[in-house]
Scaffold this motif. Structure first.
Motif, PDB file in Angstrom:
ATOM      1  N   ARG A  65       0.744  -1.293  -0.264  1.00 31.03           N
ATOM      2  CA  ARG A  65      -0.109   0.187  -0.016  1.00 31.03           C
ATOM      3  C   ARG A  65       0.826   1.178  -0.538  1.00 31.03           C
ATOM      4  O   ARG A  65       0.173   2.212  -0.780  1.00 31.03           O
ATOM      5  CB  ARG A  65      -0.835   0.194   0.950  1.00 31.03           C
ATOM      6  CG  ARG A  65      -1.681   1.114   1.130  1.00 31.03           C
ATOM      7  CD  ARG A  65      -2.393   1.117   2.380  1.00 31.03           C
ATOM      8  NE  ARG A  65      -3.918   2.118   2.182  1.00 31.03           N
ATOM      9  CZ  ARG A  65      -3.962   3.712   1.948  1.00 31.03           C
ATOM     10  NH1 ARG A  65      -1.585   4.261   2.624  1.00 31.03           N
ATOM     11  NH2 ARG A  65      -4.256   4.398   3.021  1.00 31.03           N
ATOM     12  N   ASN A  66       1.842   1.408   1.064  1.00 27.35           N
ATOM     13  CA  ASN A  66       2.847   2.624   0.615  1.00 27.35           C
ATOM     14  C   ASN A  66       3.892   1.692   0.083  1.00 27.35           C
ATOM     15  O   ASN A  66       5.416   3.094   0.088  1.00 27.35           O
ATOM     16  CB  ASN A  66       3.790   2.597   2.273  1.00 27.35           C
ATOM     17  CG  ASN A  66       2.372   3.248   3.028  1.00 27.35           C
ATOM     18  OD1 ASN A  66       2.378   4.127   3.244  1.00 27.35           O
ATOM     19  ND2 ASN A  66       1.470   1.919   4.140  1.00 27.35           N
ATOM     20  N   GLN A  67       3.502   1.336  -1.508  1.00 32.57           N
ATOM     21  CA  GLN A  67       4.598   1.055  -2.211  1.00 32.57           C
ATOM     22  C   GLN A  67       6.254   0.695  -1.893  1.00 32.57           C
ATOM     23  O   GLN A  67       7.084   1.085  -2.870  1.00 32.57           O
ATOM     24  CB  GLN A  67       4.988   2.558  -3.220  1.00 32.57           C
ATOM     25  CG  GLN A  67       3.221   3.112  -3.917  1.00 32.57           C
ATOM     26  CD  GLN A  67       3.377   3.830  -4.583  1.00 32.57           C
ATOM     27  OE1 GLN A  67       4.346   4.971  -4.531  1.00 32.57           O
ATOM     28  NE2 GLN A  67       2.801   4.329  -5.893  1.00 32.57           N
ATOM     29  N   PHE A  68       6.281   0.000  -1.172  1.00 31.00           N
ATOM     30  CA  PHE A  68       7.585  -0.449  -0.839  1.00 31.00           C
ATOM     31  C   PHE A  68       8.846   0.703  -0.573  1.00 31.00           C
ATOM     32  O   PHE A  68       9.838   0.139  -0.868  1.00 31.00           O
ATOM     33  CB  PHE A  68       8.369  -1.554  -1.274  1.00 31.00           C
ATOM     34  CG  PHE A  68       6.775  -2.666  -1.122  1.00 31.00           C
ATOM     35  CD1 PHE A  68       7.503  -4.021  -0.840  1.00 31.00           C
ATOM     36  CD2 PHE A  68       6.168  -2.829  -2.565  1.00 31.00           C
ATOM     37  CE1 PHE A  68       6.039  -4.960  -0.457  1.00 31.00           C
ATOM     38  CE2 PHE A  68       5.386  -4.312  -2.511  1.00 31.00           C
ATOM     39  CZ  PHE A  68       5.579  -5.129  -1.258  1.00 31.00           C
ATOM     40  N   SER A  69       8.254   1.553  -0.472  1.00 29.19           N
ATOM     41  CA  SER A  69       8.766   2.712   0.313  1.00 29.19           C
ATOM     42  C   SER A  69       9.486   2.253   1.323  1.00 29.19           C
ATOM     43  O   SER A  69       8.938   1.955   2.728  1.00 29.19           O
ATOM     44  CB  SER A  69       7.867   3.902   0.445  1.00 29.19           C
ATOM     45  OG  SER A  69       7.232   3.872   1.701  1.00 29.19           O
ATOM     46  N   ALA A  70      10.454   3.127   1.994  1.00 30.24           N
ATOM     47  CA  ALA A  70      11.157   2.907   3.803  1.00 30.24           C
ATOM     48  C   ALA A  70      10.449   3.195   4.548  1.00 30.24           C
ATOM     49  O   ALA A  70       9.787   2.340   5.441  1.00 30.24           O
ATOM     50  CB  ALA A  70      12.135   4.237   3.676  1.00 30.24           C
ATOM     51  N   LYS A  71       9.428   4.315   4.084  1.00 32.06           N
ATOM     52  CA  LYS A  71       7.656   4.312   5.723  1.00 32.06           C
ATOM     53  C   LYS A  71       7.144   3.162   5.552  1.00 32.06           C
ATOM     54  O   LYS A  71       6.983   2.532   6.219  1.00 32.06           O
ATOM     55  CB  LYS A  71       6.986   5.229   5.341  1.00 32.06           C
ATOM     56  CG  LYS A  71       6.174   5.525   6.296  1.00 32.06           C
ATOM     57  CD  LYS A  71       4.925   6.279   5.044  1.00 32.06           C
ATOM     58  CE  LYS A  71       3.808   6.385   5.576  1.00 32.06           C
ATOM     59  NZ  LYS A  71       2.783   7.785   5.095  1.00 32.06           N
ATOM     60  N   GLY A  72       7.493   2.180   4.357  1.00 30.84           N
ATOM     61  CA  GLY A  72       6.707   1.310   4.322  1.00 30.84           C
ATOM     62  C   GLY A  72       6.634  -0.164   4.637  1.00 30.84           C
ATOM     63  O   GLY A  72       6.500  -0.580   5.363  1.00 30.84           O
ATOM     64  N   LEU A  73       7.748   0.009   4.522  1.00 30.81           N
ATOM     65  CA  LEU A  73       9.152  -0.857   5.471  1.00 30.81           C
ATOM     66  C   LEU A  73       8.591  -1.304   6.530  1.00 30.81           C
ATOM     67  O   LEU A  73       9.070  -2.514   6.843  1.00 30.81           O
ATOM     68  CB  LEU A  73      10.264  -1.482   4.669  1.00 30.81           C
ATOM     69  CG  LEU A  73      10.942  -1.464   2.513  1.00 30.81           C
ATOM     70  CD1 LEU A  73      11.661  -1.402   2.694  1.00 30.81           C
ATOM     71  CD2 LEU A  73      10.251  -2.836   2.956  1.00 30.81           C
ATOM     72  N   GLY A  74       8.806   0.259   7.734  1.00 32.03           N
ATOM     73  CA  GLY A  74       9.113   0.119   8.461  1.00 32.03           C
ATOM     74  C   GLY A  74       7.758  -0.165   9.052  1.00 32.03           C
ATOM     75  O   GLY A  74       7.270  -0.581  10.056  1.00 32.03           O
ATOM     76  N   LEU A  75       6.497   0.216   8.684  1.00 29.13           N
ATOM     77  CA  LEU A  75       5.279  -0.559   8.918  1.00 29.13           C
ATOM     78  C   LEU A  75       5.118  -1.292   8.661  1.00 29.13           C
ATOM     79  O   LEU A  75       3.653  -1.937   9.405  1.00 29.13           O
ATOM     80  CB  LEU A  75       4.398   0.785   8.071  1.00 29.13           C
ATOM     81  CG  LEU A  75       4.240   2.387   8.258  1.00 29.13           C
ATOM     82  CD1 LEU A  75       3.793   3.015   7.194  1.00 29.13           C
ATOM     83  CD2 LEU A  75       3.787   2.497   9.862  1.00 29.13           C
ATOM     84  N   GLY A  76       5.304  -2.090   7.553  1.00 27.38           N
ATOM     85  CA  GLY A  76       5.487  -3.431   7.479  1.00 27.38           C
ATOM     86  C   GLY A  76       6.012  -3.845   8.807  1.00 27.38           C
ATOM     87  O   GLY A  76       5.514  -5.265   8.507  1.00 27.38           O
ATOM     88  N   LEU A  77       7.091  -3.772   9.127  1.00 29.80           N
ATOM     89  CA  LEU A  77       7.605  -4.676  10.445  1.00 29.80           C
ATOM     90  C   LEU A  77       6.702  -3.912  11.746  1.00 29.80           C
ATOM     91  O   LEU A  77       6.167  -5.255  12.437  1.00 29.80           O
ATOM     92  CB  LEU A  77       9.085  -3.753  10.671  1.00 29.80           C
ATOM     93  CG  LEU A  77       9.718  -3.865   9.791  1.00 29.80           C
ATOM     94  CD1 LEU A  77      11.593  -3.667  10.335  1.00 29.80           C
ATOM     95  CD2 LEU A  77      10.208  -6.022   9.958  1.00 29.80           C
ATOM     96  N   LEU A  78       6.033  -3.468  11.476  1.00 29.19           N
ATOM     97  CA  LEU A  78       5.166  -2.554  12.754  1.00 29.19           C
ATOM     98  C   LEU A  78       4.167  -3.672  12.398  1.00 29.19           C
ATOM     99  O   LEU A  78       4.330  -4.302  13.468  1.00 29.19           O
ATOM    100  CB  LEU A  78       5.009  -0.927  12.770  1.00 29.19           C
ATOM    101  CG  LEU A  78       6.014  -0.238  13.483  1.00 29.19           C
ATOM    102  CD1 LEU A  78       4.808   1.135  13.127  1.00 29.19           C
ATOM    103  CD2 LEU A  78       6.065  -0.585  14.669  1.00 29.19           C
TER     104      LEU A  78
END
Length: 113
Positions: A65-78
């Motif tokens: 959903r966050n296009q595998f951006s750095a933010k998206g990867l961090g949110l994915g870990l969360l």
């Protein structure tokens, strides 16, 4: 949308209370118990294994959903480690940020005009 938000709020409050009681009774020793149940190859482990895949799917969707951006990867870990505690907050925030537009909540920037 109000019903969805109430559901998310109920899940968040219920999980916070339940998690708080569990931590006070058993400490923060989740991972050895979680993986120990899987190692035992009994129904609690089967549930944990199934749940782990739901966590992985939630994390993958969040990152996509966050296009595998750095933010998206961090949110994915969360999402993976936070489970519904994370997802209820994330979806509540998105429900207000998108003014309740479920397509934008689910798809993010992937929506085509």
């Amino acid at each position: 949308m109000q019903g969805f938000r109430l559901f998310l709020l109920a899940a968040l409050i219920g999980l916070l209370i339940y998690t708080g009681i569990t931590i006070s009774n058993h400490g923060l020793n989740l991972l050895p118990v979680f993986f120990g149940d899987m190692k035992a190859m009994a129904w609690p482990g089967q549930f944990n294994f199934d749940f782990m895949w739901f966590l992985a799917l939630s994390a993958l969707w969040t990152m996509w959903r966050n296009q595998f951006s750095a933010k998206g990867l961090g949110l994915g870990l969360l999402a993976f480690f936070g489970g519904m505690l994370f997802l209820s907050i994330y979806l509540l925030v998105l429900s207000f940020k998108t003014k309740g537009n479920i397509e934008k909540i689910l798809m993010g920037e992937h929506i085509r005009p």
